[in-house]
Design a protein around this motif. Structure first.
Motif, mmCIF file in Angstrom:
data_model
loop_
_atom_site.group_PDB
_atom_site.id
_atom_site.type_symbol
_atom_site.label_atom_id
_atom_site.label_comp_id
_atom_site.label_asym_id
_atom_site.label_seq_id
_atom_site.Cartn_x
_atom_site.Cartn_y
_atom_site.Cartn_z
ATOM 1 N N GLN A 27 0.480 -0.663 0.230
ATOM 2 C CA GLN A 27 0.217 0.250 -0.245
ATOM 3 C C GLN A 27 0.528 1.110 0.234
ATOM 4 O O GLN A 27 2.259 1.705 0.562
ATOM 5 N N THR A 28 0.187 2.903 -0.185
ATOM 6 C CA THR A 28 0.865 3.865 0.036
ATOM 7 C C THR A 28 1.211 4.179 1.620
ATOM 8 O O THR A 28 -0.032 5.027 1.883
ATOM 9 N N SER A 30 2.498 5.998 3.909
ATOM 10 C CA SER A 30 2.262 7.142 4.138
ATOM 11 C C SER A 30 0.916 7.887 3.996
ATOM 12 O O SER A 30 0.476 8.789 4.797
ATOM 13 N N ASP A 31 -0.571 7.376 2.920
ATOM 14 C CA ASP A 31 -1.611 8.175 3.126
ATOM 15 C C ASP A 31 -2.603 7.220 4.791
ATOM 16 O O ASP A 31 -3.489 7.833 4.969
ATOM 17 N N SER A 32 -1.900 6.532 5.587
ATOM 18 C CA SER A 32 -2.676 6.089 6.409
ATOM 19 C C SER A 32 -2.308 6.987 7.832
ATOM 20 O O SER A 32 -2.808 6.650 8.728
ATOM 21 N N THR A 34 -2.024 10.213 6.795
ATOM 22 C CA THR A 34 -2.536 11.866 6.384
ATOM 23 C C THR A 34 -3.333 12.314 7.679
ATOM 24 O O THR A 34 -3.664 13.604 7.737
ATOM 25 N N GLN A 35 -4.214 11.685 7.840
ATOM 26 C CA GLN A 35 -5.775 12.541 8.566
ATOM 27 C C GLN A 35 -5.470 13.049 9.668
ATOM 28 O O GLN A 35 -5.505 13.530 10.473
ATOM 29 N N GLN A 176 -7.340 2.288 2.147
ATOM 30 C CA GLN A 176 -6.593 2.345 3.263
ATOM 31 C C GLN A 176 -8.129 2.279 4.156
ATOM 32 O O GLN A 176 -9.322 3.319 3.183
ATOM 33 N N ASP A 179 -10.200 5.549 5.122
ATOM 34 C CA ASP A 179 -11.153 6.091 3.475
ATOM 35 C C ASP A 179 -12.267 5.522 3.667
ATOM 36 O O ASP A 179 -13.227 6.366 2.550
ATOM 37 N N GLN A 308 9.777 6.776 1.302
ATOM 38 C CA GLN A 308 8.750 7.876 1.596
ATOM 39 C C GLN A 308 8.747 9.324 2.290
ATOM 40 O O GLN A 308 10.107 9.805 3.294
#
Length: 356
Positions: A27-28, A30-32, A34-35, A176, A179, A308
């Protein structure tokens, strides 16, 4: 000629008919976070937000142990509690704790077998990917074996691959959880063995070195006394130590750069930064090794660096510790990195060559 062709075709089909082919599900990462990082920035967490976020999403790689993700979620909540118990930070930390981790073999990933520090994480465990084998965990362990049942449960997860935030089952490969789920699924579950605490617990993958000399130190939260939360590992100079980024709640103890090891720490950081300047995304590396590659944080997975990026205003750099011998690797501003190295008395800029 025809016989040779038939033999070749038979050999090519053997893995398909025998042992199933296994592919890596990633997976990407870093998206995990972000929020969570966005909520942290809004709450006034400052530079700690990115440092903790980088440390957290790195635990989703294949190399870290089964409890590293939970430990990072604990660190995320520790910081939230210092920021008026920010509810968004806590919620996103709870969801992060349930994000599927990378699977190197398309098999389910083992669950942590210890309690979290914070009650907000009690009863939470990661979802699995839809492409994971629900009956076999990484390492070939069948359901019912060690690590196949989350801590606190007495029976396998049902339905397989589900988690409290997504109780219907596993989630699509590479997506993610944050999301598709804004409710962490916490329903009054508490941690029976751990009360609320904001005491940091640094958990990191094994320290590796660029030089041939082995590291000789221990991990310690905010060892440089600067209030930052980068991973900090003490070691006896001149050993150059690469350490994974880990997060901790900042210490309130004062810092000092007048220690006898200050200069050697600065020179060790410069040596690391000079070595980092020679690395590319295709450079060979040792499993679990962390470094800076082209200004981004990098971790070695299966012999290759996984890159990353730091936040837009930050760069990855090795920094000298202040309160003990050693160095740290973190995302920081270029001016801060230069100032910290200069404060040790080391000359020549970031890499000892006058570079900025």
């Amino acid at each position: 000629m025809q016989f040779t062709t038939l033999v070749a075709l038979a050999l090519a089909s053997a893995p398909i008919q025998g042992v199933p082919l296994r592919k890596r599900i990633s997976q990407t990462i870093s998206d995990s976070t972000t929020q969570w990082e966005r909520a942290c920035d809004a709450a006034g967490g400052g530079a700690q937000c990115n440092q903790i976020a980088v440390a957290a999403f790195s635990t989703l790689l294949a190399a870290p142990g089964p409890c590293e993700q939970q430990n990072s979620a604990d660190n995320m909540i520790d910081l939230a509690k210092t920021l008026s118990n920010n509810p968004d930070m806590i919620k996103f930390a709870q969801i992060f704790a349930q994000q599927p981790r990378n699977s190197p073999t398309s098999q389910s990933v083992p669950y942590c077998q210890s309690a979290p520090r914070n009650v907000e994480l009690g009863g939470l465990y990661q979802c699995q990917w839809q492409g994971d084998d629900p009956k076999t965990f990484v390492g070939g362990v069948v359901v019912g074996g060690s690590g196949t049942i989350p801590f606190g449960l007495s029976a396998p997860v049902s339905p397989s691959g589900s988690c409290p935030a997504n109780p219907s089952g596993p989630i699509a490969d590479g997506t993610q959880l944050v999301d598709i789920a804004q409710n962490p699924g916490v329903g009054g579950t508490s941690n029976p063995t751990s009360g609320k605490t904001s005491t940091p617990n640094i958990s990191a993958t094994p320290t590796t070195t660029i030089s041939s000399a082995p590291p000789t130190g221990t991990t310690d939260p905010d060892e440089d006394g600067d209030g930052d939360c980068e991973d900090e590992t003490t070691s006896a100079p001149p050993t150059v130590t690469l350490t994974p980024t880990a997060a901790a709640v900042p210490s309130s103890s004062p810092s000092s750069s007048s220690n006898s090891f200050s200069l050697s720490n600065g020179q060790a950081a410069q040596k690391l930064n000079a070595q980092f300047a020679t690395l590319t995304s295709t450079s060979s590396c040792t499993e679990g090794e962390n470094a800076c590659v082209n200004g981004s944080f990098a971790q070695c997975v299966s012999g290759s660096f996984v890159i990353q990026a730091c936040a837009s205003t930050l760069t990855c750099a090795a920094l000298p510790l202040v309160n003990s011998p050693g160095t740290s690797i973190t995302c920081t501003t270029p001016s801060d990195a230069l100032a910290r190295i200069a404060a040790t008395g080391a000359t020549g800029g970031l890499a000892g060559s006058g570079s900025a």
